[in-house]
Structures are given as structure tokens and as C-alpha cells.
Design a protein around this motif. Structure first.
Motif, mmCIF file in Angstrom:
data_model
loop_
_atom_site.group_PDB
_atom_site.id
_atom_site.type_symbol
_atom_site.label_atom_id
_atom_site.label_comp_id
_atom_site.label_asym_id
_atom_site.label_seq_id
_atom_site.Cartn_x
_atom_site.Cartn_y
_atom_site.Cartn_z
ATOM 1 N N PRO A 150 0.803 -1.234 0.000
ATOM 2 C CA PRO A 150 0.000 0.000 0.000
ATOM 3 C C PRO A 150 0.837 1.286 0.000
ATOM 4 O O PRO A 150 0.354 2.325 -0.444
ATOM 5 C CB PRO A 150 -0.837 -0.112 1.283
ATOM 6 N N PHE A 151 2.078 1.219 0.512
ATOM 7 C CA PHE A 151 2.881 2.448 0.595
ATOM 8 C C PHE A 151 4.022 2.486 -0.422
ATOM 9 O O PHE A 151 4.897 3.339 -0.341
ATOM 10 C CB PHE A 151 3.440 2.614 2.017
ATOM 11 N N ALA A 152 4.019 1.527 -1.356
ATOM 12 C CA ALA A 152 5.176 1.389 -2.256
ATOM 13 C C ALA A 152 5.487 2.673 -3.026
ATOM 14 O O ALA A 152 6.625 3.149 -2.999
ATOM 15 C CB ALA A 152 4.947 0.225 -3.220
ATOM 16 N N GLU A 153 4.475 3.229 -3.683
ATOM 17 C CA GLU A 153 4.752 4.380 -4.557
ATOM 18 C C GLU A 153 5.330 5.546 -3.770
ATOM 19 O O GLU A 153 6.280 6.207 -4.196
ATOM 20 C CB GLU A 153 3.486 4.810 -5.311
ATOM 21 N N GLN A 154 4.758 5.779 -2.600
ATOM 22 C CA GLN A 154 5.241 6.863 -1.741
ATOM 23 C C GLN A 154 6.694 6.597 -1.315
ATOM 24 O O GLN A 154 7.539 7.490 -1.292
ATOM 25 C CB GLN A 154 4.321 6.975 -0.519
ATOM 26 N N ARG A 155 6.967 5.350 -1.007
ATOM 27 C CA ARG A 155 8.328 4.980 -0.577
ATOM 28 C C ARG A 155 9.344 5.202 -1.723
ATOM 29 O O ARG A 155 10.425 5.731 -1.508
ATOM 30 C CB ARG A 155 8.340 3.516 -0.112
ATOM 31 N N PHE A 156 8.981 4.798 -2.931
ATOM 32 C CA PHE A 156 9.919 4.947 -4.046
ATOM 33 C C PHE A 156 10.189 6.439 -4.299
ATOM 34 O O PHE A 156 11.319 6.845 -4.559
ATOM 35 C CB PHE A 156 9.398 4.252 -5.310
ATOM 36 N N LYS A 157 9.134 7.242 -4.165
ATOM 37 C CA LYS A 157 9.271 8.690 -4.338
ATOM 38 C C LYS A 157 10.210 9.250 -3.258
ATOM 39 O O LYS A 157 11.090 10.065 -3.529
ATOM 40 C CB LYS A 157 7.867 9.309 -4.236
ATOM 41 N N GLN A 158 10.009 8.793 -2.043
ATOM 42 C CA GLN A 158 10.842 9.263 -0.923
ATOM 43 C C GLN A 158 12.319 8.939 -1.162
ATOM 44 O O GLN A 158 13.205 9.750 -0.849
ATOM 45 C CB GLN A 158 10.361 8.578 0.370
ATOM 46 N N ALA A 159 12.584 7.753 -1.713
ATOM 47 C CA ALA A 159 13.985 7.375 -1.972
ATOM 48 C C ALA A 159 14.624 8.354 -2.962
ATOM 49 O O ALA A 159 15.772 8.783 -2.770
ATOM 50 C CB ALA A 159 14.052 5.945 -2.511
ATOM 51 N N HIS A 160 13.869 8.731 -3.999
ATOM 52 C CA HIS A 160 14.381 9.726 -4.957
ATOM 53 C C HIS A 160 14.689 11.042 -4.245
ATOM 54 O O HIS A 160 15.723 11.660 -4.466
ATOM 55 C CB HIS A 160 13.356 9.966 -6.083
ATOM 56 N N GLU A 161 13.769 11.462 -3.374
ATOM 57 C CA GLU A 161 13.959 12.740 -2.663
ATOM 58 C C GLU A 161 15.158 12.662 -1.723
ATOM 59 O O GLU A 161 15.950 13.597 -1.623
ATOM 60 C CB GLU A 161 12.690 13.090 -1.867
ATOM 61 N N ASN A 162 15.298 11.522 -1.052
ATOM 62 C CA ASN A 162 16.431 11.379 -0.123
ATOM 63 C C ASN A 162 17.770 11.373 -0.861
ATOM 64 O O ASN A 162 18.776 11.850 -0.333
ATOM 65 C CB ASN A 162 16.266 10.116 0.736
ATOM 66 N N MET A 163 17.780 10.847 -2.061
ATOM 67 C CA MET A 163 19.006 10.910 -2.871
ATOM 68 C C MET A 163 19.368 12.377 -3.117
ATOM 69 O O MET A 163 20.525 12.772 -2.973
ATOM 70 C CB MET A 163 18.808 10.210 -4.218
ATOM 71 N N ASP A 164 18.376 13.177 -3.477
ATOM 72 C CA ASP A 164 18.627 14.607 -3.718
ATOM 73 C C ASP A 164 19.138 15.291 -2.456
ATOM 74 O O ASP A 164 20.075 16.086 -2.505
ATOM 75 C CB ASP A 164 17.331 15.300 -4.187
ATOM 76 N N LYS A 165 18.530 14.972 -1.327
ATOM 77 C CA LYS A 165 18.954 15.589 -0.067
ATOM 78 C C LYS A 165 20.397 15.192 0.244
ATOM 79 O O LYS A 165 21.192 16.011 0.707
ATOM 80 C CB LYS A 165 18.039 15.160 1.076
ATOM 81 N N LEU A 166 20.745 13.933 -0.027
ATOM 82 C CA LEU A 166 22.118 13.482 0.269
ATOM 83 C C LEU A 166 23.147 14.199 -0.607
ATOM 84 O O LEU A 166 24.264 14.461 -0.160
ATOM 85 C CB LEU A 166 22.247 11.964 0.093
ATOM 86 N N ILE A 167 22.772 14.517 -1.835
ATOM 87 C CA ILE A 167 23.719 15.225 -2.717
ATOM 88 C C ILE A 167 24.138 16.537 -2.040
ATOM 89 O O ILE A 167 25.329 16.866 -1.972
ATOM 90 C CB ILE A 167 23.092 15.477 -4.113
ATOM 91 N N ALA A 168 23.155 17.257 -1.501
ATOM 92 C CA ALA A 168 23.453 18.526 -0.814
ATOM 93 C C ALA A 168 24.272 18.259 0.450
ATOM 94 O O ALA A 168 25.234 18.981 0.747
ATOM 95 C CB ALA A 168 22.150 19.234 -0.485
ATOM 96 N N ILE A 169 23.927 17.224 1.181
ATOM 97 C CA ILE A 169 24.607 16.910 2.453
ATOM 98 C C ILE A 169 26.061 16.502 2.204
ATOM 99 O O ILE A 169 26.973 16.905 2.936
ATOM 100 C CB ILE A 169 23.830 15.780 3.182
#
Ligand code: PMV
Length: 359
Positions: A233-252
Motif C-alpha cells: 500500500p505504501f510502495a509508490e510513496q516509498r519509491f518517491k521518498q527514496a528519490h527525494e532522499n538521494m537529492d537531499k544526500l547530494i546537498a549533504i
């Protein structure tokens, strides 16, 4: 690169027999891969630290045989014949045969050993599959010597992925991205690539102490776990979050902000386990001591302001991550306060490494 690009044209050379040895490390994901499509294509991008000390060393001896259209190989782990490893390797060979058409021309003897104890609960599939893929690539290189270093590593990662997804992140170091991400040019679902942007010195030689909470066999394999992301039930949201976290890590990675780093990686670890707990059927891989350790880490961080953090694999063991310049007090804390939660007080001190080596 497309999958078809990894199918070689006819080899110009022939070779009767040979022997290659590679040592390949494990890796620990910061943004987790959990969920896959057909042919080991990840549902979301991931990024990992390559480790230094936790490695598999694999020797591959091979000798020409009559091509009877069968795979022929024997496997040894630390000197003991391991016929129970054969089905997994046979499956791997079947998957990669189209990319390595010489596989049925030889009899192979695969001798493998790990620097970490076999029954430690540390997954040996990433280091094991990458080491085997590299040995097979050495055979291909002998048949096709013009291959460049970059082509060699890329195809080794491509093949390792077909053995075990996360294995494709073990060929090189120190930070590897696997899975297409729009901010990372060259990133691919088919193989791992080196993280291409600036990394602050805070992350150099980052420490990873692995706390062996449970050395037993996992109750649910990662293959089963990945598949439970279909229809989750939460798969799509989770996959989206992983993309966002990758972006956040680039800045970090650029600024070296350890507080923000900790927030992302701990959230990733807990989200991974939350996906397991909310799949159908649901399951829990953490043990009571996993939670004890997490709470101790949080308390100690609060008290000292040190940048100690944790991540988890698909298991009960805890990877404690911290910067090199804080290692002294944190190592002391681990020994005194966290080791008692490990099976037989057992933990392994490791750090970020730079990839596989031919021996
Ligand atoms: O490579 P696999 O199929 O064993 O999956 C590994 C999945 C995690 O370790 C939980 C996450 C990751 O990205 O390594």
C-alpha cells in the motif's frame, strides 16, 4: 548502455585454462533498495558506502571441456565442498549466460572464503556475487583483451546485479549509486556508478562498526521481501521518498552536514523495516536488542553531541556509522555499552573502502 550492449561479439582469442582471484567487499546502503522489477531492476535508486574489511575472496580455476550444453562447476567455502551453494550459482549462470557465452565451454572450480564469519548474519551475497562476477570478467578479458578498465568494471557490476541486486555496488568505492536518478547523470538501473559529485572531508574514512545482534539465518529472504513491495500500500510513496532522499544526500555530501546526514540515513533504515512490517504478509527482522541498541545510540548522541548514527540491513544487525575524527569516544562507547547486546559480544570494526581488488 542497454542490456543488449553487454552481449559480446565473437571472441577473437581462445584460452584452454586459467586461474583468477578477486577480493570484493560488502557494502552498506544509505538510501535503501527495497522492491524490484523483472530482471533485477530496482524500483528506486540507492546509494551505498563500499566497505573495506568485510570481504569475500574468490578464486576461479577453469579448464576447457567439451561443450555438452551443461554448466559444470564445483564450489568450496573455506576449503569445504558446498554442494548446497550450487543451485544459486546455477541460477546465476543461467541468467548471465547470454552475456558470457563461454560459460558452458569450461569446467570451473570456485573457491571462496569470507573475512567475516559465515554465520554472522552479515549478508555475503553482495561480496560473494561481486567477487564471482569479477573472476568471470577476468576470463572474458582474457578472451577479449581490448576491453577497457571502465568496460570491465561496468560489466562486472552489471553481472553482479544479476546475482544479487546490491552486489552491483561492490565493484568500486567509496560511494556508489545504483538506479536511475534524474540529478545523477550516468546513473543506471543496470549497474552501479561512482558517485560523481563533491564529497566533504567529514565523510572520508567514515566508520562502520557492525554489531552482530543475531547471527542466525534470516527468517525472510530479501528476494521474498523485495517481492512483497508489489502491491504494497505504501510502495509508490516509498519509491518517491527514496528519490527525494538521494537529492537531499547530494546537498549533504557537499556541505558535510552530519546532523542532516544522520536524519536521512536513520529514517531510511527505519522506513525499510516499516515496509517489511506493513507488507502482507508482514514480518519483523529486528530483535529486541536491535531496539535496545538504537535507543542507546540516541541517548548517547543526545548526551555527548557526537555524530553517532545507525543503519540497518534486512536483518537484526546494526551498522553503527560515525566520522573518523570521533572514533575514539564512540569506539569506547560501543565496546562498553553496545557490545553486551551482541551475540557473544561480537562486533566487527570496519570503514569505508575503495572496491574490489585482483589478487
Ligand atoms: O541485494 P539484495 O537483494 O540482497 O537486497 C538488499 C537489500 C538491502 O540490503 C536491504 C538494501 C540495500 O540497498 O542494500
Amino acid at each position: 548502455m542497454k542490456e543488449q550492449d553487454f552481449i559480446p561479439s565473437t571472441y577473437k582469442k581462445t584460452i584452454e585454462k586459467g586461474d583468477y582471484t578477486w577480493s570484493s567487499p560488502s557494502n552498506i546502503a544509505l538510501v535503501k533498495y527495497w522492491g524490484k522489477k523483472e530482471n533485477q531492476i530496482p524500483a528506486n535508486p540507492s546509494i551505498s558506502f563500499t566497505l573495506e574489511g568485510c570481504k569475500t575472496t574468490t578464486s576461479l580455476r577453469f579448464e576447457k571441456k567439451i561443450n555438452d550444453n551443461l554448466f559444470s562447476f564445483d564450489v568450496y567455502l573455506s576449503g569445504d565442498k558446498k554442494d548446497d551453494f550450487k543451485p544459486k550459482i546455477e541460477t546465476f549462470f543461467k541468467r548471465i549466460e547470454v552475456y558470457l557465452p563461454f560459460l558452458k565451454d569450461y569446467h570451473f572450480v570456485i573457491e571462496t572464503s569470507n573475512t567475516f564469519p559465515h554465520s554472522s548474519g552479515i549478508a555475503s551475497s553482495a561480496s560473494g556475487m561481486s567477487a564471482l562476477a569479477l573472476c568471470l570478467m577476468s576470463v572474458e578479458k582474457a578472451l577479449h583483451p581490448e576491453m577497457s578498465h571502465q568496460e570491465f568494471n561496468q560489466k562486472a557490476s552489471f553481472l553482479a546485479r544479476l546475482g544479487s541486486g546490491s552486489a552491483c555496488r561492490s565493484i568500486e568505492g567509496d560511494l556508489i549509486v545504483w538506479g536511475a536518478h534524474e540529478s545523477i547523470e550516468g546513473s543506471s538501473n543496470l549497474y552501479g556508478v561512482k558517485y560523481p559529485f563533491d564529497v566533504h572531508s567529514n565523510f572520508k574514512n567514515y566508520c562502520d562498526t557492525i554489531l552482530l545482534v543475531d547471527k542466525g539465518e534470516k527468517l525472510v529472504s530479501s528476494t521474498v521481501g523485495h517481492n512483497l513491495m508489489h502491491g504494497h500500500p505504501f510502495a509508490e510513496q516509498r519509491f518517491k521518498q527514496a528519490h527525494e532522499n538521494m537529492d537531499k544526500l547530494i546537498a549533504i555530501f557537499k556541505t558535510g552536514n552530519l546532523k542532516d546526514f544522520i536524519e536521512i540515513i536513520e529514517s531510511e533504515a527505519l522506513t525499510l523495516h516499516a515496509m517489511m512490517m506493513s507488507s502482507m504478509p508482514y514480518f519483523i527482522l529486528m530483535k529486541p536488542n536491535t531496539l535496545q541498541i538504537i535507543n542507546k545510540i540516541w541517548e548517547f548522541r543526545q548526551e555527548t553531541g557526537l555524530h553517532i548514527s545507525f543503519t540497518l540491513d534486512a536483518g537484526a544487525n546494526v551498522h553503527v556509522l560515525y566520522p573518523e575524527n570521533e572514533a575514539e569516544p564512540i569506539d569506547g562507547f560501543i565496546k562498553q555499552e553496545l557490545a553486551p547486546f551482541c551475540q557473544n559480544n561480537h562486533f566487527i570494526c570496519d570503514k569505508v573502502g575503495f572496491g574490489a581488488k585482483q589478487l
